[in-house]
Design a protein around this motif. Structure first.
Motif, PDB file in Angstrom:
ATOM      1  N   ARG A 181       0.838  -1.196   0.000  1.00 54.18           N
ATOM      2  CA  ARG A 181       0.000   0.000   0.000  1.00 54.18           C
ATOM      3  C   ARG A 181       0.877   1.252   0.000  1.00 54.18           C
ATOM      4  NH1 ARG A 181      -4.253  -1.156   4.802  1.00 54.18           N
ATOM      5  NH2 ARG A 181      -4.902   0.939   4.264  1.00 54.18           N
ATOM      6  N   THR A 231       2.244   2.271   3.358  1.00 59.40           N
ATOM      7  CA  THR A 231       3.324   1.417   3.844  1.00 59.40           C
ATOM      8  C   THR A 231       4.643   1.790   3.179  1.00 59.40           C
ATOM      9  OG1 THR A 231       1.764  -0.391   4.205  1.00 59.40           O
ATOM     10  CG2 THR A 231       4.099  -0.968   4.100  1.00 59.40           C
ATOM     11  N   ALA A 261      -9.207  -1.304   1.594  1.00 57.76           N
ATOM     12  CA  ALA A 261      -8.037  -0.449   1.364  1.00 57.76           C
ATOM     13  C   ALA A 261      -7.898   0.642   2.410  1.00 57.76           C
ATOM     14  CB  ALA A 261      -8.124   0.178  -0.026  1.00 57.76           C
ATOM     15  N   HIS A 308      -6.548  -4.495   6.354  1.00 59.12           N
ATOM     16  CA  HIS A 308      -6.865  -4.796   4.947  1.00 59.12           C
ATOM     17  C   HIS A 308      -8.166  -5.596   4.830  1.00 59.12           C
ATOM     18  CE1 HIS A 308      -2.357  -4.394   3.629  1.00 59.12           C
ATOM     19  NE2 HIS A 308      -2.732  -3.450   4.479  1.00 59.12           N
TER      20      HIS A 308
END
Length: 366
Positions: free
Chosen positions: A47, A50, A216, A221
């Motif tokens: 993501r 991240t 998302a 998640h």
């Protein structure tokens, strides 16, 4: 007191543009998406948030090297990541960072090192982080700062009921109270709280309102749905009918279009997570003598359940979004989420009805 970055290398971060060219090229290549023929870079499936965290962490590592005069821009990135160099960096961090921050920085460096030299064995970085974790001493005792969820809910209700002053001042205090009461009953993560958007993550279904977070948008998640607290529906509708429009009409220096954001600042802009954080800290510090940050609300909620009704401790994990949920279980989990939310509501001994003015009278301060 603000520390000088020159004296505080553990808090300095080199931006991507400031990285040595070879480091920057490898990082950008790792972010390249793939297609049917090419798998893409090693970080492409992570993501954006991240990857941002790892990028910033690596930027801090490079800044530490630069501060010590050890940043050789022409060297292989992996060759700079040695036990001696990491040990020196860790010693600097120990002067200014809490243990959990040090662990996070080491994990970020581990992830970045795998990009810079995928063939090397970087497991020693994780073993080092494990040793740091083993000697972890909390910087602050969280237990001493816990407040009952019912007390937090009551604070939010009081702020709404006692909102006074100009229409703008009333709207700001009402907003703060609604956010605090919501967090007490639905302890969302700060990013999800700030990101609530009308028609998307906050939707009306018949007479009820639902918080709907896509996979998302959640840390786990997994999609998360939960009903807006029944006791706060009249307050939400008062906010939407009276106070939010008041703030939406403001045009301050830093104004941005309100759009469909649930929470608006005093100048009519969508509130950021940090702005909500500051308002919640300020209000809880005034009420309890210590600030309760949004994340601590989650501990307060779980603790309240464990103390008031330990037989229902399972509802805490559902409200906190800790349990994974598959898409095919959506409606099954939605039903359990509703049950969990109502159970949470029932054990809040401080819930009080009738303390908030109805929408048609909310414009008049009490």
């Amino acid at each position: 007191m603000t520390r000088s970055l020159a004296k505080d290398p553990a808090r300095r971060c080199l931006t991507l543009a400031e990285w040595p060219p070879v480091d920057r090229e490898r990082w950008l290549a790792a972010l390249q998406p793939g297609d049917l023929l090419e798998p893409g870079g090693s970080r492409a499936h992570f993501r954006p948030a991240t990857n941002h965290k790892v990028r910033v962490g690596y930027g801090r590592w490079l800044a530490g090297l630069q501060h010590r005069g050890a940043l050789d821009a022409a060297a292989e990135p992996g060759s700079r990541i040695t036990p001696a160099a990491v040990g020196a960096w860790l010693a600097e961090m120990q002067q200014v960072n809490a243990t959990l921050t040090q662990i996070s920085r080491l994990e970020e460096l581990y992830q970045a090192a795998r990009v810079m030299d995928p063939s090397a064995d970087w497991s020693w970085l994780r073993r080092l982080a494990g040793r740091v974790r083993a000697r972890h001493q909390p910087a602050r005792d969280k237990r001493a700062r816990l407040v009952g969820a019912e007390d937090l809910f009551a604070l939010g209700c009081d702020l709404m009921a006692k909102a006074a002053g100009t229409p703008r001042q009333r709207a700001v205090q009402y907003r703060d109270g609604l956010a605090i009461a919501l967090l007490a009953a639905r302890p969302l993560r700060r990013r999800n709280l700030a990101g609530l958007t009308l028609g998307t993550s906050l939707v009306q279904r018949d007479a009820a309102w639902w918080i709907v977070l896509a996979a998302a948008e959640t840390k786990t998640h997994a999609p998360l749905e939960m009903p807006w607290p029944e006791a706060l529906i009249p307050m939400l509708e008062t906010w939407l009918a009276v106070h939010r429009p008041t703030l939406a009409g403001q045009r301050g220096r830093w104004h941005r279009a309100a759009g469909a954001a649930l929470w608006l600042s005093a100048d009519g802009s969508p509130m950021t997570g940090m702005a909500l954080y500051d308002r919640i800290i300020s209000a809880t510090r005034a009420a309890f003598g210590q600030g309760i940050n949004p994340h601590l609300f989650r501990d307060c909620a779980a603790t309240s359940v464990a103390i008031d009704d330990p037989a229902q401790i399972g509802i805490a994990s559902q409200l906190l979004g800790h349990r994974s949920q598959a898409t095919t279980e959506r409606y099954y989990n939605q039903a359990h989420s509703l049950e969990a939310a109502r159970s949470m509501q029932a054990i809040m001994t401080g819930l009080r009805r009738g303390t908030i003015l109805p929408a048609d009278k909310a414009e008049e301060p009490r």
